[in-house]
Design a protein around this motif. Structure first.
Motif, mmCIF file in Angstrom:
data_model
loop_
_atom_site.group_PDB
_atom_site.id
_atom_site.type_symbol
_atom_site.label_atom_id
_atom_site.label_comp_id
_atom_site.label_asym_id
_atom_site.label_seq_id
_atom_site.Cartn_x
_atom_site.Cartn_y
_atom_site.Cartn_z
ATOM 1 N N ASN A 207 29.300 13.339 45.763
ATOM 2 C CA ASN A 207 28.580 14.589 45.514
ATOM 3 C C ASN A 207 29.355 15.775 46.126
ATOM 4 O O ASN A 207 29.561 16.811 45.481
ATOM 5 N N ASP A 208 29.794 15.606 47.388
ATOM 6 C CA ASP A 208 30.573 16.651 48.049
ATOM 7 C C ASP A 208 31.899 16.883 47.329
ATOM 8 O O ASP A 208 32.360 18.031 47.201
ATOM 9 N N LEU A 209 32.515 15.804 46.873
ATOM 10 C CA LEU A 209 33.796 15.925 46.182
ATOM 11 C C LEU A 209 33.639 16.716 44.883
ATOM 12 O O LEU A 209 34.459 17.594 44.573
ATOM 13 N N ILE A 210 32.593 16.411 44.118
ATOM 14 C CA ILE A 210 32.367 17.127 42.857
ATOM 15 C C ILE A 210 32.113 18.612 43.119
ATOM 16 O O ILE A 210 32.627 19.488 42.412
ATOM 17 N N ASN A 211 31.336 18.900 44.157
ATOM 18 C CA ASN A 211 31.077 20.303 44.493
ATOM 19 C C ASN A 211 32.350 21.014 44.955
ATOM 20 O O ASN A 211 32.561 22.187 44.638
ATOM 21 N N ALA A 212 33.195 20.304 45.688
ATOM 22 C CA ALA A 212 34.475 20.886 46.099
ATOM 23 C C ALA A 212 35.376 21.103 44.890
ATOM 24 O O ALA A 212 36.089 22.115 44.796
ATOM 25 N N PHE A 213 35.317 20.166 43.951
ATOM 26 C CA PHE A 213 36.131 20.285 42.739
ATOM 27 C C PHE A 213 35.721 21.503 41.909
ATOM 28 O O PHE A 213 36.562 22.123 41.241
ATOM 29 N N SER A 214 34.440 21.858 41.955
ATOM 30 C CA SER A 214 33.990 23.048 41.221
ATOM 31 C C SER A 214 34.677 24.305 41.758
ATOM 32 O O SER A 214 34.955 25.252 41.011
ATOM 33 N N ILE A 215 34.992 24.318 43.060
ATOM 34 C CA ILE A 215 35.733 25.435 43.666
ATOM 35 C C ILE A 215 37.186 25.391 43.201
ATOM 36 O O ILE A 215 37.791 26.422 42.895
ATOM 37 N N VAL A 216 37.758 24.187 43.135
ATOM 38 C CA VAL A 216 39.137 24.012 42.667
ATOM 39 C C VAL A 216 39.293 24.556 41.254
ATOM 40 O O VAL A 216 40.279 25.230 40.928
ATOM 41 N N LEU A 217 38.307 24.286 40.407
ATOM 42 C CA LEU A 217 38.382 24.713 39.004
ATOM 43 C C LEU A 217 38.468 26.231 38.859
ATOM 44 O O LEU A 217 39.071 26.734 37.901
ATOM 45 N N LYS A 218 37.875 26.950 39.776
ATOM 46 C CA LYS A 218 37.919 28.414 39.692
ATOM 47 C C LYS A 218 39.334 28.934 39.890
ATOM 48 O O LYS A 218 39.706 29.980 39.347
ATOM 49 N N LYS A 219 40.139 28.203 40.679
ATOM 50 C CA LYS A 219 41.524 28.608 40.934
ATOM 51 C C LYS A 219 42.516 27.885 40.025
ATOM 52 O O LYS A 219 43.590 28.397 39.732
ATOM 53 N N THR A 220 42.140 26.666 39.606
ATOM 54 C CA THR A 220 43.014 25.855 38.749
ATOM 55 C C THR A 220 42.180 25.332 37.577
ATOM 56 O O THR A 220 41.714 24.181 37.589
ATOM 57 N N PRO A 221 41.962 26.160 36.552
ATOM 58 C CA PRO A 221 41.030 25.836 35.462
ATOM 59 C C PRO A 221 41.383 24.606 34.641
ATOM 60 O O PRO A 221 40.517 24.052 33.955
ATOM 61 N N ASN A 222 42.657 24.177 34.704
ATOM 62 C CA ASN A 222 43.054 23.012 33.910
ATOM 63 C C ASN A 222 43.059 21.714 34.712
ATOM 64 O O ASN A 222 43.516 20.676 34.234
ATOM 65 N N ALA A 223 42.549 21.750 35.947
ATOM 66 C CA ALA A 223 42.537 20.545 36.789
ATOM 67 C C ALA A 223 41.558 19.509 36.247
ATOM 68 O O ALA A 223 40.573 19.844 35.576
ATOM 69 N N ALA A 323 37.976 21.659 49.423
ATOM 70 C CA ALA A 323 38.538 22.242 48.202
ATOM 71 C C ALA A 323 39.875 22.922 48.480
ATOM 72 O O ALA A 323 40.839 22.795 47.708
ATOM 73 N N LYS A 324 39.947 23.647 49.588
ATOM 74 C CA LYS A 324 41.179 24.345 49.968
ATOM 75 C C LYS A 324 42.337 23.366 50.126
ATOM 76 O O LYS A 324 43.461 23.630 49.667
ATOM 77 N N ASN A 325 42.075 22.224 50.750
ATOM 78 C CA ASN A 325 43.125 21.225 50.953
ATOM 79 C C ASN A 325 43.587 20.610 49.635
ATOM 80 O O ASN A 325 44.782 20.324 49.461
ATOM 81 N N MET A 326 42.654 20.430 48.707
ATOM 82 C CA MET A 326 43.049 19.931 47.386
ATOM 83 C C MET A 326 43.940 20.950 46.684
ATOM 84 O O MET A 326 44.951 20.600 46.068
ATOM 85 N N LEU A 327 43.592 22.213 46.784
ATOM 86 C CA LEU A 327 44.387 23.270 46.151
ATOM 87 C C LEU A 327 45.772 23.379 46.776
ATOM 88 O O LEU A 327 46.769 23.590 46.073
ATOM 89 N N ILE A 328 45.846 23.228 48.091
ATOM 90 C CA ILE A 328 47.148 23.282 48.768
ATOM 91 C C ILE A 328 48.090 22.246 48.183
ATOM 92 O O ILE A 328 49.254 22.536 47.860
ATOM 93 N N LEU A 329 47.598 21.027 48.031
ATOM 94 C CA LEU A 329 48.453 19.943 47.542
ATOM 95 C C LEU A 329 48.715 20.040 46.050
ATOM 96 O O LEU A 329 49.807 19.693 45.575
ATOM 97 N N LEU A 330 47.755 20.517 45.300
ATOM 98 C CA LEU A 330 47.970 20.668 43.864
ATOM 99 C C LEU A 330 49.010 21.755 43.575
ATOM 100 O O LEU A 330 49.779 21.656 42.611
ATOM 101 N N ASN A 331 49.048 22.764 44.423
ATOM 102 C CA ASN A 331 49.934 23.903 44.177
ATOM 103 C C ASN A 331 51.288 23.805 44.865
ATOM 104 O O ASN A 331 52.171 24.624 44.609
ATOM 105 N N ASP A 332 51.457 22.823 45.748
ATOM 106 C CA ASP A 332 52.721 22.684 46.476
ATOM 107 C C ASP A 332 53.340 21.318 46.161
ATOM 108 O O ASP A 332 53.078 20.324 46.851
#
Length: 373
Positions: A207-223, A323-332
């Motif tokens: 549940n927490d992961l899905i909610n964090a992923f919703s934040i990721v989608l705002k910055k990375t819409p194709n994730a 979510a921030k940590n997922m974005l860091i790794l997705l973008n680097d």
């Protein structure tokens, strides 16, 4: 060697998979692969049996049957996997004493807070008695080793680690291409998770992961987020996912463990919060497959993942940092690959089941030789 093997929490042929079950089965199977003869002494589940008086007659009958069965088997050793206050070993100590054979516990657990609760006192005392009687105890988590060292002599206590066979979880370029095509992931930064989708902390983690992923989608819409696993919470989690973005969250259902490497290979990172996770075999599998890990800094992830080296950990419940940590790794990409490479090496060095179980076997031989000298 002939070994009477017992898992009081859940026998190793139980139909419901779990990390505990995998560790117990890997111990059993490794010893068998080394030419030892193993007998599952009993399949009786002892979880919470001391607070269930109606089950005590059945326990007594099982004890008599197991004593007879074990005596006929004539083992060199009784080996119990995972004894703790909820599922203390109520068979091994007595049977080992009657037969005059060494008694050992792999994954012993000792926690004094349970002696103060009337509901857990009996289990705590029974487990403590088993631990004190053991010729040797193996602790595969740091917290367990620390607690056990309060009552077990150093020469009778070994710190070890569970593990996986790294050869079963390797990055496969061919599988990556096939799976990304099959799941329509091409061009999409992909996060993978896997868990039993059952109510409780597993559901809360996803549940927490899905909610964090919703934040990721705002910055990375194709994730994309792919979720392997099944259970009674799947429908509820699917409803949550559909509210966020059904096109970006894919439920894979139950995947054969031997096929999981293909799905790990298809992803860019692995994320699973790990609320109340004791260790988390999935963290080992993901790192072995070359994926950096994102999780909470709870006990299990902290034990399995090297912070800032093989993954990024954040405080429990901090969804925004998750979510921030997922974005860091997705973008680097460079950081992602560096952590993935270190993760594979980390598993080879610390969580290689063949090496770790080999050390356990060597200690077992040593203890038996001392008892029979």
């Amino acid at each position: 060697m002939k070994i009477a093997f017992f898992a009081p929490h859940k026998h190793i042929h139980h139909e419901v998979p779990s990390g505990d079950l995998m560790i117990g089965k890997s111990l059993h199977d490794f010893l068998k692969s080394q030419g030892h003869e193993l007998m599952v002494a009993s399949k009786m589940k002892l979880r919470n049996i001391l607070i269930s008086p109606l089950k005590w007659p059945a326990l007594y009958l099982e004890y008599k049957k197991t004593l007879k069965r074990t005596a006929e088997f004539k083992p060199d050793l009784w080996l119990t996997y995972h004894s703790y206050y909820k599922s203390p070993d109520l068979l091994g100590p007595s049977i080992s004493a009657k037969l005059g054979i060494p008694y050992m516990i792999y994954q012993g657990v000792y926690s004094t807070k349970h002696r103060r609760d009337p509901k857990t006192w009996l289990g705590f005392m029974a487990n403590k008695k088993a631990l004190l009687q053991a010729d040797h105890v193996f602790a595969n988590k740091e917290i367990d080793h620390k607690n056990l060292s309060r009552i077990i002599l150093p020469e009778k206590l070994t710190r070890t680690s569970p593990g996986i066979n790294p050869d079963l979880f390797k990055f496969c370029k061919k599988s990556r291409i096939e799976m990304r095509k099959k799941l329509a992931l091409n061009g999409s930064p992909t996060i993978m998770t896997t868990a039993m989708l059952r109510g409780g902390v597993k559901e809360k983690s996803i549940n927490d992961l899905i909610n964090a992923f919703s934040i990721v989608l705002k910055k990375t819409p194709n994730a994309k987020l792919i979720i392997a696993g099944d259970g009674d919470a799947r429908e509820r989690l699917t409803l949550l996912a559909n509210k966020i973005s059904p096109d970006h969250i894919i439920f894979l259902g139950k995947i054969n463990r031997l096929e999981l490497f293909k799905y790990y290979s298809s992803a860019n990172i692995f994320a699973y919060p790990g609320i109340n996770e004791a260790l988390g075999m999935v963290y080992l599998e993901a790192q072995s497959s070359g994926l950096p890990v994102v999780a909470y800094s709870t006990r299990g992830p902290c034990e399995a993942v090297k912070q800032d080296e093989t993954g990024l950990l954040s405080p429990e419940g901090d969804i925004s940092t998750l979510a921030k940590n997922m974005l860091i790794l997705l973008n680097d990409k460079s950081k992602r690959h560096r952590m993935g490479d270190r993760g594979s090496l980390h598993i080879q060095e610390k969580f290689n089941s063949n090496l770790n179980m080999g050390r356990v076997e060597a200690k077992i031989r040593q203890v038996i030789s001392r008892r029979t000298f």
